[in-house]
Scaffold this motif. Structure first.
Motif, mmCIF file in Angstrom:
data_model
loop_
_atom_site.group_PDB
_atom_site.id
_atom_site.type_symbol
_atom_site.label_atom_id
_atom_site.label_comp_id
_atom_site.label_asym_id
_atom_site.label_seq_id
_atom_site.Cartn_x
_atom_site.Cartn_y
_atom_site.Cartn_z
ATOM 1 N N THR A 177 40.051 38.058 42.272
ATOM 2 C CA THR A 177 39.034 38.086 43.232
ATOM 3 C C THR A 177 38.226 36.730 43.355
ATOM 4 O OG1 THR A 177 37.326 38.663 41.623
ATOM 5 C CG2 THR A 177 38.787 40.527 42.909
ATOM 6 N N ARG A 178 38.392 35.822 42.378
ATOM 7 C CA ARG A 178 37.905 34.406 42.610
ATOM 8 C C ARG A 178 38.629 33.672 41.528
ATOM 9 N NH1 ARG A 178 32.141 31.915 40.868
ATOM 10 N NH2 ARG A 178 32.439 32.945 38.836
ATOM 11 N N GLY A 180 46.022 33.630 42.865
ATOM 12 C CA GLY A 180 44.782 33.289 43.305
ATOM 13 C C GLY A 180 44.208 34.297 44.207
ATOM 14 N N PRO A 181 42.927 34.372 44.593
ATOM 15 C CA PRO A 181 42.336 35.432 45.311
ATOM 16 C C PRO A 181 42.995 36.117 46.066
ATOM 17 C CG PRO A 181 40.727 33.543 45.288
ATOM 18 C CD PRO A 181 42.315 32.896 44.722
ATOM 19 N N GLY A 182 43.339 37.550 46.002
ATOM 20 C CA GLY A 182 44.137 38.415 46.662
ATOM 21 C C GLY A 182 45.394 38.528 46.345
ATOM 22 N N ASP A 183 45.924 37.683 45.258
ATOM 23 C CA ASP A 183 47.270 37.967 44.576
ATOM 24 C C ASP A 183 47.072 39.009 43.380
ATOM 25 O OD1 ASP A 183 48.147 36.044 46.226
ATOM 26 O OD2 ASP A 183 47.954 34.438 44.456
ATOM 27 N N GLU A 224 37.506 35.638 38.262
ATOM 28 C CA GLU A 224 37.246 36.914 38.230
ATOM 29 C C GLU A 224 38.303 37.829 38.580
ATOM 30 O OE1 GLU A 224 33.550 37.507 39.997
ATOM 31 O OE2 GLU A 224 32.406 36.540 38.358
ATOM 32 N N GLU A 225 38.570 38.933 38.188
ATOM 33 C CA GLU A 225 39.540 39.553 38.614
ATOM 34 C C GLU A 225 39.519 41.043 38.256
ATOM 35 O OE1 GLU A 225 43.407 39.654 36.137
ATOM 36 O OE2 GLU A 225 42.414 38.078 35.005
ATOM 37 N N ILE A 226 40.290 41.959 38.748
ATOM 38 C CA ILE A 226 39.955 43.364 38.331
ATOM 39 C C ILE A 226 41.187 43.639 37.821
ATOM 40 C CG2 ILE A 226 39.680 45.792 39.417
ATOM 41 C CD1 ILE A 226 38.287 44.505 41.934
#
Length: 104
Positions: free
Chosen positions: A57-58, A73-76, A95-97
């Motif tokens: 997410t970041r 990266g973000p969205g991957d 940051e990630e989920i």
């Protein structure tokens, strides 16, 4: 102090800390982790008893599996199979989920 970009409701979830800090949401058959990795974090080679998926997410994740490093990266989205050895590094605040699925 690093600014956390997760919404305040996410920040009220159960704290989780191991190789990284996160907020944990337990679900049937899966843990969902809202994870934070400060710049310079390196996670040594390890494996999990779970089938893991994640979305950045970041920031950026450098994930090494089978000797090959991949950048996310973000969205991957990424996937680490159960018991698959892997390591990670973060050159910037990230940051990630993460979704840790238990075996059915």
């Amino acid at each position: 102090m690093k600014k956390i970009l997760f919404p305040s409701k996410i920040q009220q979830l159960e704290p989780f800390s191991s190789r990284f800090d996160a907020f944990r949401l337990a679900a049937e058959g899966c843990d969902v982790l809202f994870a934070m990795y400060p710049a310079g974090t390196e996670v040594e080679p390890h494996d999990h008893d779970t089938d893991n998926y994640g979305i950045i997410t970041r920031g950026r994740l450098y994930l090494t599996i089978d000797g090959q490093e991949h950048e996310y990266g973000p969205g991957d989205w990424y996937h680490v199979k159960k018991h698959q050895m892997h390591s990670a590094r973060f050159v910037e605040d990230t940051e990630e989920i993460e979704f840790w699925f238990e075996e059915n």
